[in-house]
Design a protein around this motif. Sequence first.
Motif, PDB file in Angstrom:
ATOM      1  N   SER A 147       0.842  -1.197   0.000  1.00  0.00           N
ATOM      2  CA  SER A 147       0.000   0.000   0.000  1.00  0.00           C
ATOM      3  C   SER A 147       0.878   1.249   0.000  1.00  0.00           C
ATOM      4  O   SER A 147       2.049   1.201   0.381  1.00  0.00           O
ATOM      5  CB  SER A 147      -0.927   0.017   1.229  1.00  0.00           C
ATOM      6  OG  SER A 147      -1.740  -1.129   1.254  1.00  0.00           O
ATOM      7  N   ALA A 148       0.280   2.350  -0.419  1.00  0.00           N
ATOM      8  CA  ALA A 148       1.015   3.621  -0.458  1.00  0.00           C
ATOM      9  C   ALA A 148       1.252   4.140   0.957  1.00  0.00           C
ATOM     10  O   ALA A 148       0.324   4.173   1.765  1.00  0.00           O
ATOM     11  CB  ALA A 148       0.241   4.654  -1.272  1.00  0.00           C
ATOM     12  N   ASP A 151      -0.797   9.597   1.666  1.00  0.00           N
ATOM     13  CA  ASP A 151      -2.142   9.816   1.144  1.00  0.00           C
ATOM     14  C   ASP A 151      -2.504  11.281   1.371  1.00  0.00           C
ATOM     15  O   ASP A 151      -1.822  11.998   2.123  1.00  0.00           O
ATOM     16  CB  ASP A 151      -3.148   8.895   1.846  1.00  0.00           C
ATOM     17  CG  ASP A 151      -4.428   8.721   1.050  1.00  0.00           C
ATOM     18  OD1 ASP A 151      -4.563   9.376  -0.004  1.00  0.00           O
ATOM     19  OD2 ASP A 151      -5.288   7.933   1.480  1.00  0.00           O
ATOM     20  N   VAL A 153      -5.542  13.649   2.700  1.00  0.00           N
ATOM     21  CA  VAL A 153      -6.786  13.696   3.455  1.00  0.00           C
ATOM     22  C   VAL A 153      -7.122  15.149   3.743  1.00  0.00           C
ATOM     23  O   VAL A 153      -6.331  15.858   4.372  1.00  0.00           O
ATOM     24  CB  VAL A 153      -6.680  12.893   4.767  1.00  0.00           C
ATOM     25  CG1 VAL A 153      -7.984  13.008   5.556  1.00  0.00           C
ATOM     26  CG2 VAL A 153      -6.336  11.443   4.490  1.00  0.00           C
ATOM     27  N   THR A 160       0.294   6.767   6.096  1.00  0.00           N
ATOM     28  CA  THR A 160      -0.704   5.716   6.301  1.00  0.00           C
ATOM     29  C   THR A 160      -0.209   4.586   7.196  1.00  0.00           C
ATOM     30  O   THR A 160      -1.001   3.737   7.598  1.00  0.00           O
ATOM     31  CB  THR A 160      -1.112   5.109   4.945  1.00  0.00           C
ATOM     32  OG1 THR A 160       0.034   4.465   4.357  1.00  0.00           O
ATOM     33  CG2 THR A 160      -1.627   6.186   4.000  1.00  0.00           C
ATOM     34  N   PHE A 391       2.783   6.936  -3.574  1.00  0.00           N
ATOM     35  CA  PHE A 391       1.543   7.710  -3.632  1.00  0.00           C
ATOM     36  C   PHE A 391       0.352   6.855  -4.065  1.00  0.00           C
ATOM     37  O   PHE A 391       0.502   5.891  -4.822  1.00  0.00           O
ATOM     38  CB  PHE A 391       1.703   8.893  -4.593  1.00  0.00           C
ATOM     39  CG  PHE A 391       2.744   9.875  -4.177  1.00  0.00           C
ATOM     40  CD1 PHE A 391       2.493  10.789  -3.168  1.00  0.00           C
ATOM     41  CD2 PHE A 391       3.990   9.881  -4.773  1.00  0.00           C
ATOM     42  CE1 PHE A 391       3.457  11.694  -2.765  1.00  0.00           C
ATOM     43  CE2 PHE A 391       4.968  10.779  -4.382  1.00  0.00           C
ATOM     44  CZ  PHE A 391       4.704  11.692  -3.374  1.00  0.00           C
ATOM     45  N   PRO A 392      -0.858   7.227  -3.633  1.00  0.00           N
ATOM     46  CA  PRO A 392      -2.066   6.473  -3.985  1.00  0.00           C
ATOM     47  C   PRO A 392      -2.589   6.854  -5.368  1.00  0.00           C
ATOM     48  O   PRO A 392      -2.218   7.892  -5.932  1.00  0.00           O
ATOM     49  CB  PRO A 392      -3.061   6.880  -2.895  1.00  0.00           C
ATOM     50  CG  PRO A 392      -2.659   8.287  -2.550  1.00  0.00           C
ATOM     51  CD  PRO A 392      -1.151   8.319  -2.667  1.00  0.00           C
ATOM     52  N   ASN A 394      -5.584   7.921  -6.414  1.00  0.00           N
ATOM     53  CA  ASN A 394      -6.390   9.127  -6.582  1.00  0.00           C
ATOM     54  C   ASN A 394      -5.527  10.377  -6.717  1.00  0.00           C
ATOM     55  O   ASN A 394      -5.878  11.313  -7.429  1.00  0.00           O
ATOM     56  CB  ASN A 394      -7.381   9.283  -5.421  1.00  0.00           C
ATOM     57  CG  ASN A 394      -6.676   9.408  -4.080  1.00  0.00           C
ATOM     58  OD1 ASN A 394      -5.548   8.939  -3.913  1.00  0.00           O
ATOM     59  ND2 ASN A 394      -7.338  10.016  -3.111  1.00  0.00           N
ATOM     60  N   LEU A 395      -4.388  10.398  -6.056  1.00  0.00           N
ATOM     61  CA  LEU A 395      -3.495  11.552  -6.144  1.00  0.00           C
ATOM     62  C   LEU A 395      -2.787  11.601  -7.487  1.00  0.00           C
ATOM     63  O   LEU A 395      -2.594  12.673  -8.059  1.00  0.00           O
ATOM     64  CB  LEU A 395      -2.469  11.500  -5.006  1.00  0.00           C
ATOM     65  CG  LEU A 395      -1.479  12.662  -4.915  1.00  0.00           C
ATOM     66  CD1 LEU A 395      -2.217  13.959  -4.638  1.00  0.00           C
ATOM     67  CD2 LEU A 395      -0.444  12.399  -3.840  1.00  0.00           C
TER      68      LEU A 395
END
Length: 487
Positions: A147-148, A151, A153, A160, A391-392, A394-395
Amino acid sequence: MGLFKTKSLASLHAEAAADHGYKRTLGPISLISLGIGSVVGAGIFVQTGQAAALYGGPAIAISFVISGIACLFAGLCYAELAAMIPVSGSAYTYSYGSLGEIFAWVVGWCLILEYLFSGAAVAVSWSGATRDILNEFHVALPVWLSSAPLDVVDGHLVTTGALINFPAVFISLLLTYILYIGIKESSSFNNLMVVIKVGVLLALVGYGVWYFFGHREAVMANWTPFIPENSGVFGEHGWSGIFRGAGAIFFAYVGFDCVSSAAQETKNPQRDLPIGLLGTLLIVSFLFISVSLVLTGMVHYSKLNVDAPFIFALQQVGAPAYFRYLIEAATLAGLTSVILVSLLGQPRIFFAMAKDGLLPKAFAKIHPKYGTPHVTTWITGISCAVIAGLFPLNLLGELISIGTLLAFSLVCAGVLVLRRTQPAQPRPFRTPWVPLIPVLGILICIAQMFALPKITWLNLTIWLALGFAVYFGYSVRHSVLRHGPRK
């Protein structure tokens, strides 16, 4: 002014004729495969369900038509310029020959968004698909390793608790090595990926048709209303949702223009590039529209905001396990080939910009044995791996569509300019109905840009400001067009 100085078409043709070390091995079938490999991936396998749930409902098929029309107009303009100017660099080179150096820089900087960020974004999607597939076989990857670690927020960058998205890093570096050893080997690998995923997508469409005839009432219920009523908020269903959806799923079409970036590796670019561009666009448009109708017919659109909508839909309708596994394999194949072609296109943009003096000379080096731009291939691959590992999705994805739409609109403008300034120039392929097609292309691209959220415009402004800092800080002092060849 030097900012608007253009490269002559004669000099561009001289570049095309010169031997820069690239090997010309690609024909029209390989170019179409290259284009399909770039386009059919994260957009169709992931974003279709999310866009249907959030924006268009079953009418997301209309969103694909709108984006497809925009790409058709841009593709016709791309085809004319690619045949006239068969030089590595894609829209960057076309803008340099028609609109001027400053516009060429803007387009090149936007193409960095398209290739580098989409490669990283799809690598993150590949990691997520890998996790989902392994979970179905009761194999769970540690969250801290898949996982990234960063994130966003509420507009703030936060941690994370994860260490790195290792699968995304792994696939980025593996495909970088494949590209490093040569375009011929990369093309063969990509052709295999394309055959697998297109075959399975056609199988999915066939299954959807069979399901329709066996469960017609359920499918019609899922399609009713075809255009859901707007919620009162712009972009949440209704016609505004269709247009917002068109902007959101435009990412699905991103990459078809990569065909033109391989001009110097094409056997007969004047003939083959238009075939590659338009052939890619026709095939993927059929696939996108058909698959979106199948997806929303099998499952109500409100349930499709999931990471793997096709797998979810097949589970909901009780599809055989072997068929579901086939779709999972196609998802990985699709995502893999998109990363491959994104990593292929970016070094060739760097190569073209470096030959013009807008980037350092090291960006134009060609490997003496493999005939590939090895320096920029590794720079691109390592950058992609770092971004994808940290990075995730959506970004990463928010800038891709708007940057590409801007580049497409400038390509359409380039056709208009060259038709006026170079009317007698031979055109092996001519865009039909000029000026109507280029003007419509510009208008539809700009309309889709304005349909995107304000935060996307802010991020684009920041990215362009960074680009102008590089341009005025380095490029204007080293431009070959301004100062002559570098020593």
